[in-house]
Design an enzyme around this catalytic site. Structure first.
Site, PDB file in Angstrom:
ATOM      1  N   THR A 233      77.868  58.121  30.513  1.00 33.86           N
ATOM      2  CA  THR A 233      76.915  59.015  29.876  1.00 33.86           C
ATOM      3  C   THR A 233      77.504  59.344  28.522  1.00 33.86           C
ATOM      4  OG1 THR A 233      76.319  59.978  32.026  1.00 33.86           O
ATOM      5  CG2 THR A 233      75.806  61.311  30.113  1.00 33.86           C
ATOM      6  N   ARG A 261      66.125  57.498  41.105  1.00 36.99           N
ATOM      7  CA  ARG A 261      67.244  58.443  41.226  1.00 36.99           C
ATOM      8  C   ARG A 261      67.459  59.167  39.911  1.00 36.99           C
ATOM      9  NH1 ARG A 261      72.416  58.929  38.305  1.00 36.99           N
ATOM     10  NH2 ARG A 261      73.904  59.971  39.685  1.00 36.99           N
ATOM     11  N   VAL A 262      67.676  60.475  39.987  1.00 37.17           N
ATOM     12  CA  VAL A 262      68.000  61.288  38.820  1.00 37.17           C
ATOM     13  C   VAL A 262      69.311  61.996  39.100  1.00 37.17           C
ATOM     14  CG1 VAL A 262      67.313  63.241  37.385  1.00 37.17           C
ATOM     15  CG2 VAL A 262      65.588  61.602  38.178  1.00 37.17           C
ATOM     16  N   GLY A 263      70.241  61.874  38.186  1.00 33.87           N
ATOM     17  CA  GLY A 263      71.533  62.528  38.351  1.00 33.87           C
ATOM     18  C   GLY A 263      71.579  63.892  37.699  1.00 33.87           C
ATOM     19  N   ASP A 264      72.755  64.258  37.225  1.00 32.54           N
ATOM     20  CA  ASP A 264      72.932  65.602  36.672  1.00 32.54           C
ATOM     21  C   ASP A 264      72.524  65.734  35.220  1.00 32.54           C
ATOM     22  OD1 ASP A 264      75.087  63.930  35.962  1.00 32.54           O
ATOM     23  OD2 ASP A 264      76.393  65.642  35.596  1.00 32.54           O
ATOM     24  N   THR A 284      80.180  64.007  32.167  1.00 35.73           N
ATOM     25  CA  THR A 284      79.957  62.606  32.510  1.00 35.73           C
ATOM     26  C   THR A 284      80.650  62.364  33.845  1.00 35.73           C
ATOM     27  OG1 THR A 284      81.964  61.813  31.392  1.00 35.73           O
ATOM     28  CG2 THR A 284      79.951  61.918  30.079  1.00 35.73           C
ATOM     29  N   GLY A 285      80.234  61.351  34.556  1.00 32.93           N
ATOM     30  CA  GLY A 285      80.842  61.045  35.843  1.00 32.93           C
ATOM     31  C   GLY A 285      79.839  61.122  36.973  1.00 32.93           C
ATOM     32  N   GLY A 287      77.259  62.244  39.062  1.00 36.86           N
ATOM     33  CA  GLY A 287      76.303  63.318  38.904  1.00 36.86           C
ATOM     34  C   GLY A 287      76.042  64.113  40.153  1.00 36.86           C
TER      35      GLY A 287
END
Length: 386
Positions: A233, A261-264, A284-285, A287
């Site tokens: 990210t 899919r949706v991350g953070d 970043t990383g 999520g």
């Protein structure tokens, strides 16, 4: 080649910076009465300042690709900000360089696609002085999702638009829509993934995606995917000389993710959080780990209560470690087998990069120019053990 700012240009940003005076005061309001006869509730500390050190901090790729003028993300953002531009506009100009770079497979055009080979992008922006925010998720066909997130903030009464609705909105705002954001490189990596595992099958609850994670990390170890890009990210936060704080996070998300899919990254409080009185944090990383604890919000609240950026970030990493209990996500020491980084700035211009384990670097640009610095580590060793 890094562009170091002319000191005379920097001094012109304001007398407070010229004098080098950073005057911060810690203010605590009188405790509010509970009305129940019990002890008063603890009131958070609020950081207020009469001047700030201008600074831009970002994930390591903020010091990577260059724009047409030869400046990196953090250099571009810092230059525009100190020339009097809106802080959020300056940050978006910076991350746009990374979004458009086909060699960065974690952001924008050429980002690693989902399990079906489709690039879906997420982004969020927060404007501290205006107390406004916008975000998009699972957006297809637009290379610059951070700019679309800003358009959501500016043109709607909403914080988050997703999928087809986000694309329709982007088209209405005049953004170009493309059929495919894959590059030859991102498509080649996706085909290699498909060769190794069929992502279309749903694994049983015991496996919980372990096979996809295993293959992805195997490709990282073989050098087929940059380790920073598997969960990669870009987050970029800045504070101006008059203390305006803004932030932006933009990503192509987890490589080979389940479609939709949706991350953070587009979730306020997780991938990004800004409070103009306190500061900003982004990540970043992995999520999912960050989402569980809304750790960017936690970091800002930690700073509100008086923690330094470093201590606030380390506390968030330790909170993630405490909340990580599934064996598949733990290394031989019982610690997370994944990485997560936070990029933090407070309202006075103090900053930090913090990572779960040592070895990560983050980008900074201030009066001394642009550079990479080592992240502080919450734990010794590596994600895979040792």
């Amino acid at each position: 080649m890094s562009h170091s700012l002319d000191r005379r240009e920097f001094v012109a940003t304001g007398a407070a910076v010229t004098a080098g005076l950073i005057m911060s005061e810690t203010v605590s309001a009188e405790p509010a009465a509970t009305g129940t006869g019990s002890a008063p509730l603890e009131t958070p500390v609020v950081l207020r300042r009469t001047a700030a050190r201008p600074v831009v901090v970002a994930s390591g790729n903020g010091h990577g690709p260059r724009g047409p003028d030869g400046r990196s993300c953090v250099e571009t953002a810092f230059a525009r900000m100190t020339e009097g531009g809106d802080v959020l506009d300056a940050l978006i100009a910076g991350v746009t360089i990374v979004e458009l770079d086909p060699e960065d497979t974690s952001v924008g055009y050429g980002g690693l696609p989902n399990g079906d080979g489709v690039v879906q992008l997420d982004a969020s922006v927060m404007h501290g002085p205006k107390r406004q925010a916008g975000a998009v998720a699972a957006l297809e066909g637009v290379r610059t999702p951070a700019a679309v997130a800003r358009a959501v903030m500016q043109n709607t009464d909403h914080h988050l638009l997703v999928a087809e609705g986000a694309q329709r909105f982007a088209r209405q705002m005049g953004f170009a829509i493309e059929d495919d954001l894959n590059t030859e490189r991102s498509r080649r990596q996706w085909l290699e993934f498909r060769r190794r595992v069929d992502p279309s099958r749903w694994l049983n609850p015991e496996q919980r995606g372990e096979e996809s994670l295993r293959v992805g990390l195997e490709m990282v170890q073989e050098g087929l995917i940059d380790a920073e890009h598997f969960w990669g990210t870009i987050n970029c936060n800045g504070v101006s000389a008059n203390g305006d704080v803004c932030g932006v996070t933009t990503t192509s998300g987890l490589a080979w993710k389940i479609p939709g899919r949706v991350g953070d990254s587009p979730i306020l409080g997780a991938g990004l959080y800004v409070d103009n009185d306190v500061g900003a944090a982004g990540s970043t990383g992995r999520g999912e780990a960050n989402l569980y604890g809304l750790c960017s919000f936690l970091i800002v609240e930690n700073m509100r209560r008086g923690m330094t950026p470093v201590d606030a970030g380390v506390d968030a990493c330790r909170r993630i470690a405490t909340n990580t209990v599934e064996p598949r996500l733990l290394n031989e020491r019982g610690l997370p087998r994944f990485g997560i980084n936070f990029y933090i700035v407070n309202a006075a211009g103090d900053y930090a990069g913090v990572s779960m384990y040592a070895g990560s670097r983050f980008a900074v640009c201030d009066e001394r120019g642009a550079r990479l610095e080592d992240c502080a580590a919450a734990f010794d060793g590596r994600a895979t053990g040792g």
